[in-house]
Scaffold this active site. Sequence first.
Site, PDB file in Angstrom:
ATOM      1  CE  LYS A  92      -4.521  -1.428   1.452  1.00 25.15           C
ATOM      2  NZ  LYS A  92      -4.390  -2.843   1.893  1.00 25.15           N
ATOM      3  CD  GLU A 114     -10.147   5.079   1.352  1.00 30.73           C
ATOM      4  OE1 GLU A 114      -9.919   6.275   1.067  1.00 30.73           O
ATOM      5  OE2 GLU A 114      -9.531   4.132   0.829  1.00 30.73           O
ATOM      6  CB  SER A 381      -0.509  -8.242  -1.228  1.00 30.62           C
ATOM      7  OG  SER A 381      -1.275  -9.090  -0.404  1.00 30.62           O
TER       8      SER A 381
HETATM    9  C1  LIG Z   1      -5.268  -3.818   1.588  1.00 37.62           C
HETATM   10  C2  LIG Z   1      -4.619  -5.113   1.283  1.00 37.62           C
HETATM   11  C3  LIG Z   1      -5.058  -5.937   0.224  1.00 37.62           C
HETATM   12  C4  LIG Z   1      -6.294  -5.630  -0.598  1.00 37.62           C
HETATM   13  O1  LIG Z   1      -6.239  -4.456  -1.339  1.00 37.62           O
HETATM   14  P1  LIG Z   1      -6.011  -4.439  -2.905  1.00 37.62           P
HETATM   15  O2  LIG Z   1      -6.306  -3.038  -3.292  1.00 37.62           O
HETATM   16  O3  LIG Z   1      -6.958  -5.430  -3.505  1.00 37.62           O
HETATM   17  O4  LIG Z   1      -4.612  -4.825  -3.137  1.00 37.62           O
HETATM   18  C5  LIG Z   1      -4.354  -7.100  -0.057  1.00 37.62           C
HETATM   19  N1  LIG Z   1      -3.277  -7.460   0.677  1.00 37.62           N
HETATM   20  C6  LIG Z   1      -2.833  -6.707   1.701  1.00 37.62           C
HETATM   21  C7  LIG Z   1      -1.646  -7.169   2.467  1.00 37.62           C
HETATM   22  C8  LIG Z   1      -3.480  -5.512   2.043  1.00 37.62           C
HETATM   23  O5  LIG Z   1      -3.021  -4.772   3.070  1.00 37.62           O
END
Ligand SMILES: *Cc1c(COP(=O)(O)O)cnc(C)c1O
Length: 399
Positions: A92, A114, A381
């Site tokens: 993020k 948000e 992610s």
């Molecule tokens: C916020 C988050 C997501 C989901 O958000 P996307 O916009 O779909 O990427 C996925 N993995 C992690 C670790 C997150 O913090």
Amino acid sequence: MKPYDFPDATGHFGPYGGVFVAETLMHALDQLRQAYAHYQHDPAFLAEFHGELHHFVGRPTPVYHARRWSEELGGAQIWFKREDLNHTGAHKINNSLGQALLARRMGKKRIIAETGAGQHGVATATVCARYGMECIVYMGSEDVKRQAPNVYRMKLLGATVVPVESGSKTLKDALNEALRDWVTNVEDTFYIIGTVAGPHPYPMMVRNFHCVIGEESIEQMQKYAGKQPDYVLACVGGGSNALGIFYPYIDYENVKLVGVEAAGHGIASGQHAASLSAGQVGVLHGNRTYVIQNEDGQVQETHSVSAGLDYPGVGPEHAWLKDSGRATYVGVTDEQALAAFHHCCRVEGIIPALETAHALAHAAQLAPTLAKDQIILVNLSGRGDKDINTVATQAGMQL
Ligand SMILES: *Cc1c(COP(=O)(O)O)cnc(C)c1O
């Protein structure tokens, strides 16, 4: 094949995307479009962005061959793109950083955002501290209760967290409240949206700040694996980590792109967050996309064990990639994601985020059906430290 070139000048991905907002926001969005159109190609802006990604965020993140898990599954080789190793523990911050730099160039000193689980709030509070900007984060009051450690992190970083009491008191209500703040304070305020949703130019701009993930992957896979992957997998909440890795691969026709949504207790149960697999076309938060709604167009409550996937919409570009067939989308249940979470911890020594565990569960299903010289690249992610309370509760424990 024509090179992929979306969105068009009006912010549409085929029939999806666009600008569905109150008249009072049109001017702010025009300003933002113009500023981004300029700085997007400005060498000084890009140099600063990439310099900060290197020194503050810790990029490039490595690719990693999950050898033990691959061997155990007996099929394709699974690789991870390690976004969990970024500062603040997830992808993020790529986007929060890019938008904060843009806000500075536009002379906006007040930042609003948000957040649902609090991850985007923490990333945004982090960059605001880094640049000495005021930061206000809207968060549903239910989420404030459920995510106390992240609320405290934001406060440590100097942000003001505003609990939102309307609606279901969760992410979609926080988004509505942030939009309302923006309408009132457009002159000095920049709204940092946390995923590839919202009105144009947000879906395009957020994607572009994240596509460093896929650009690095293309170089690294060639160097360390000797070729590009056969499959690229990513979990999809709003869809930003997925587009970050998918987008640079779109013109690589032989690379299959698979998004993994949260099927919660199962699609048939009605308790899920799988907008693409089980939603209908509608308008949510300023754009046309797939939305989980009833026949009257009322947005429905969603459910996922992972707070970051618990959103009733999805970025409009994913709607287009689905309809055009360039990407496919599957669902993974809470139970399957939790099993993959535990397995990843034990076999690879990596505690993944519960969001990410959805993509890992699908990789573990897919790998045995493929040959040993094929490659699945999973966008890892984020890290799972934030999720250990949830996981412990699921296992009947209390920390
Ligand atoms: C916020 C988050 C997501 C989901 O958000 P996307 O916009 O779909 O990427 C996925 N993995 C992690 C670790 C997150 O913090």
